[in-house]
Design a protein around this motif. Structure first.
Motif, PDB file in Angstrom:
ATOM      1  N   SER A   1       8.195   5.498 -10.356  1.00 53.32           N
ATOM      2  CA  SER A   1       8.671   4.441 -11.243  1.00 53.32           C
ATOM      3  C   SER A   1       9.168   5.015 -12.562  1.00 53.32           C
ATOM      4  O   SER A   1      10.257   4.664 -13.035  1.00 53.32           O
ATOM      5  N   ILE A   2       8.385   5.895 -13.144  1.00 57.45           N
ATOM      6  CA  ILE A   2       8.739   6.488 -14.438  1.00 57.45           C
ATOM      7  C   ILE A   2      10.087   7.201 -14.359  1.00 57.45           C
ATOM      8  O   ILE A   2      10.900   7.118 -15.281  1.00 57.45           O
ATOM      9  N   GLN A   3      10.336   7.863 -13.232  1.00 59.24           N
ATOM     10  CA  GLN A   3      11.577   8.628 -13.062  1.00 59.24           C
ATOM     11  C   GLN A   3      12.693   7.807 -12.411  1.00 59.24           C
ATOM     12  O   GLN A   3      13.731   8.352 -12.065  1.00 59.24           O
ATOM     13  N   HIS A   4      12.452   6.518 -12.220  1.00 58.95           N
ATOM     14  CA  HIS A   4      13.444   5.609 -11.636  1.00 58.95           C
ATOM     15  C   HIS A   4      13.897   6.064 -10.243  1.00 58.95           C
ATOM     16  O   HIS A   4      15.081   6.031  -9.926  1.00 58.95           O
ATOM     17  N   LEU A   5      12.913   6.465  -9.427  1.00 54.87           N
ATOM     18  CA  LEU A   5      13.192   6.936  -8.076  1.00 54.87           C
ATOM     19  C   LEU A   5      12.908   5.882  -7.015  1.00 54.87           C
ATOM     20  O   LEU A   5      13.283   6.054  -5.864  1.00 54.87           O
ATOM     21  N   ALA A   6      12.230   4.796  -7.402  1.00 48.43           N
ATOM     22  CA  ALA A   6      11.831   3.786  -6.421  1.00 48.43           C
ATOM     23  C   ALA A   6      11.726   2.423  -7.083  1.00 48.43           C
ATOM     24  O   ALA A   6      11.537   2.308  -8.297  1.00 48.43           O
ATOM     25  N   SER A   7      11.851   1.400  -6.253  1.00 48.63           N
ATOM     26  CA  SER A   7      11.565   0.030  -6.671  1.00 48.63           C
ATOM     27  C   SER A   7      10.400  -0.460  -5.826  1.00 48.63           C
ATOM     28  O   SER A   7      10.065   0.140  -4.805  1.00 48.63           O
ATOM     29  N   TYR A   8       9.785  -1.557  -6.248  1.00 47.72           N
ATOM     30  CA  TYR A   8       8.560  -2.041  -5.606  1.00 47.72           C
ATOM     31  C   TYR A   8       8.700  -3.519  -5.269  1.00 47.72           C
ATOM     32  O   TYR A   8       9.110  -4.311  -6.108  1.00 47.72           O
ATOM     33  N   GLU A   9       8.348  -3.858  -4.041  1.00 46.89           N
ATOM     34  CA  GLU A   9       8.247  -5.257  -3.633  1.00 46.89           C
ATOM     35  C   GLU A   9       6.767  -5.535  -3.417  1.00 46.89           C
ATOM     36  O   GLU A   9       6.119  -4.892  -2.580  1.00 46.89           O
ATOM     37  N   VAL A  10       6.214  -6.468  -4.171  1.00 44.24           N
ATOM     38  CA  VAL A  10       4.782  -6.762  -4.109  1.00 44.24           C
ATOM     39  C   VAL A  10       4.584  -8.075  -3.372  1.00 44.24           C
ATOM     40  O   VAL A  10       5.157  -9.102  -3.739  1.00 44.24           O
ATOM     41  N   ILE A  11       3.764  -8.019  -2.333  1.00 47.15           N
ATOM     42  CA  ILE A  11       3.440  -9.200  -1.529  1.00 47.15           C
ATOM     43  C   ILE A  11       1.949  -9.473  -1.707  1.00 47.15           C
ATOM     44  O   ILE A  11       1.108  -8.647  -1.347  1.00 47.15           O
ATOM     45  N   GLU A  12       1.641 -10.612  -2.303  1.00 46.29           N
ATOM     46  CA  GLU A  12       0.237 -10.985  -2.514  1.00 46.29           C
ATOM     47  C   GLU A  12      -0.214 -11.874  -1.362  1.00 46.29           C
ATOM     48  O   GLU A  12       0.533 -12.733  -0.901  1.00 46.29           O
ATOM     49  N   PHE A  13      -1.434 -11.620  -0.881  1.00 46.75           N
ATOM     50  CA  PHE A  13      -1.989 -12.503   0.145  1.00 46.75           C
ATOM     51  C   PHE A  13      -3.503 -12.537   0.035  1.00 46.75           C
ATOM     52  O   PHE A  13      -4.121 -11.637  -0.524  1.00 46.75           O
ATOM     53  N   ALA A  14      -4.081 -13.614   0.531  1.00 46.59           N
ATOM     54  CA  ALA A  14      -5.535 -13.759   0.570  1.00 46.59           C
ATOM     55  C   ALA A  14      -5.985 -13.448   1.992  1.00 46.59           C
ATOM     56  O   ALA A  14      -5.603 -14.144   2.934  1.00 46.59           O
ATOM     57  N   ALA A  15      -6.768 -12.400   2.145  1.00 46.02           N
ATOM     58  CA  ALA A  15      -7.279 -12.033   3.468  1.00 46.02           C
ATOM     59  C   ALA A  15      -8.307 -13.069   3.911  1.00 46.02           C
ATOM     60  O   ALA A  15      -9.302 -13.293   3.236  1.00 46.02           O
ATOM     61  N   THR A  16      -8.044 -13.718   5.026  1.00 48.66           N
ATOM     62  CA  THR A  16      -8.980 -14.699   5.566  1.00 48.66           C
ATOM     63  C   THR A  16      -9.568 -14.258   6.904  1.00 48.66           C
ATOM     64  O   THR A  16     -10.520 -14.862   7.377  1.00 48.66           O
ATOM     65  N   ARG A  17      -9.006 -13.227   7.479  1.00 50.74           N
ATOM     66  CA  ARG A  17      -9.544 -12.653   8.709  1.00 50.74           C
ATOM     67  C   ARG A  17      -9.407 -11.144   8.609  1.00 50.74           C
ATOM     68  O   ARG A  17      -8.341 -10.635   8.286  1.00 50.74           O
ATOM     69  N   THR A  18     -10.494 -10.439   8.853  1.00 47.87           N
ATOM     70  CA  THR A  18     -10.496  -8.986   8.741  1.00 47.87           C
ATOM     71  C   THR A  18     -11.368  -8.374   9.829  1.00 47.87           C
ATOM     72  O   THR A  18     -12.225  -9.039  10.407  1.00 47.87           O
ATOM     73  N   ALA A  19     -11.170  -7.085  10.060  1.00 47.65           N
ATOM     74  CA  ALA A  19     -12.089  -6.313  10.888  1.00 47.65           C
ATOM     75  C   ALA A  19     -13.410  -6.215  10.133  1.00 47.65           C
ATOM     76  O   ALA A  19     -13.443  -6.325   8.903  1.00 47.65           O
ATOM     77  N   HIS A  20     -14.498  -5.989  10.861  1.00 44.20           N
ATOM     78  CA  HIS A  20     -15.816  -5.907  10.218  1.00 44.20           C
ATOM     79  C   HIS A  20     -15.827  -4.884   9.084  1.00 44.20           C
ATOM     80  O   HIS A  20     -16.470  -5.102   8.058  1.00 44.20           O
ATOM     81  N   GLU A  21     -15.095  -3.788   9.253  1.00 49.13           N
ATOM     82  CA  GLU A  21     -15.078  -2.740   8.243  1.00 49.13           C
ATOM     83  C   GLU A  21     -14.464  -3.206   6.917  1.00 49.13           C
ATOM     84  O   GLU A  21     -14.697  -2.605   5.877  1.00 49.13           O
ATOM     85  N   LEU A  22     -13.725  -4.307   6.959  1.00 47.96           N
ATOM     86  CA  LEU A  22     -13.064  -4.819   5.761  1.00 47.96           C
ATOM     87  C   LEU A  22     -13.613  -6.155   5.291  1.00 47.96           C
ATOM     88  O   LEU A  22     -13.012  -6.809   4.426  1.00 47.96           O
ATOM     89  N   ASN A  23     -14.748  -6.584   5.804  1.00 51.71           N
ATOM     90  CA  ASN A  23     -15.302  -7.892   5.430  1.00 51.71           C
ATOM     91  C   ASN A  23     -15.504  -8.056   3.939  1.00 51.71           C
ATOM     92  O   ASN A  23     -15.390  -9.164   3.410  1.00 51.71           O
ATOM     93  N   MET A  24     -15.774  -6.965   3.207  1.00 50.62           N
ATOM     94  CA  MET A  24     -15.979  -7.083   1.767  1.00 50.62           C
ATOM     95  C   MET A  24     -14.696  -7.502   1.055  1.00 50.62           C
ATOM     96  O   MET A  24     -14.735  -7.958  -0.080  1.00 50.62           O
ATOM     97  N   LEU A  25     -13.538  -7.416   1.738  1.00 53.28           N
ATOM     98  CA  LEU A  25     -12.254  -7.824   1.148  1.00 53.28           C
ATOM     99  C   LEU A  25     -11.798  -9.192   1.623  1.00 53.28           C
ATOM    100  O   LEU A  25     -10.818  -9.721   1.130  1.00 53.28           O
TER     101      LEU A  25
END
Length: 99
Positions: free
Chosen positions: A69-93
């Motif tokens: 970003s600092i060197q203007h080499l990339a742009s970013y597309e941010v997708i926000e979502f609420a996790a409502t179903r996860t694998a057991h390993e990710l239940n804390m999220l």
């Protein structure tokens, strides 16, 4: 939580030159607990970062410190979502489970 699509805006030679700094930046944010996963996209058009839930402003501030970003080499597309179903390993999220 967020999925961040990193889109290269510069030639790969410039990306490769800054890749070590970008990797160091990623490592720092894994250590701080901000990122869950990351990697390059197919055909080297950019990358993907999966970020933990946080205030959007905090994520924007983090992305602004990426050497790409600092060197203007990339742009970013941010997708926000609420996790409502996860694998057991990710239940804390899983926002539905953590309520």
């Amino acid at each position: 939580m967020y999925v961040v699509l990193v889109n290269y805006t510069a030639p790969l030679q410039e990306i490769d030159y800054s890749l070590a700094d970008h990797a160091e930046w990623l490592a720092k944010h894994y250590e701080h607990g901000n990122f869950l996963a990351s990697g390059m996209r197919d055909r080297r058009v950019g990358g993907v970062i999966i970020a933990k839930p946080m205030a959007r402003g905090k994520l924007d501030a983090i992305l602004a410190t990426d050497p790409f970003s600092i060197q203007h080499l990339a742009s970013y597309e941010v997708i926000e979502f609420a996790a409502t179903r996860t694998a057991h390993e990710l239940n804390m999220l899983n926002e539905a489970v953590s309520l």
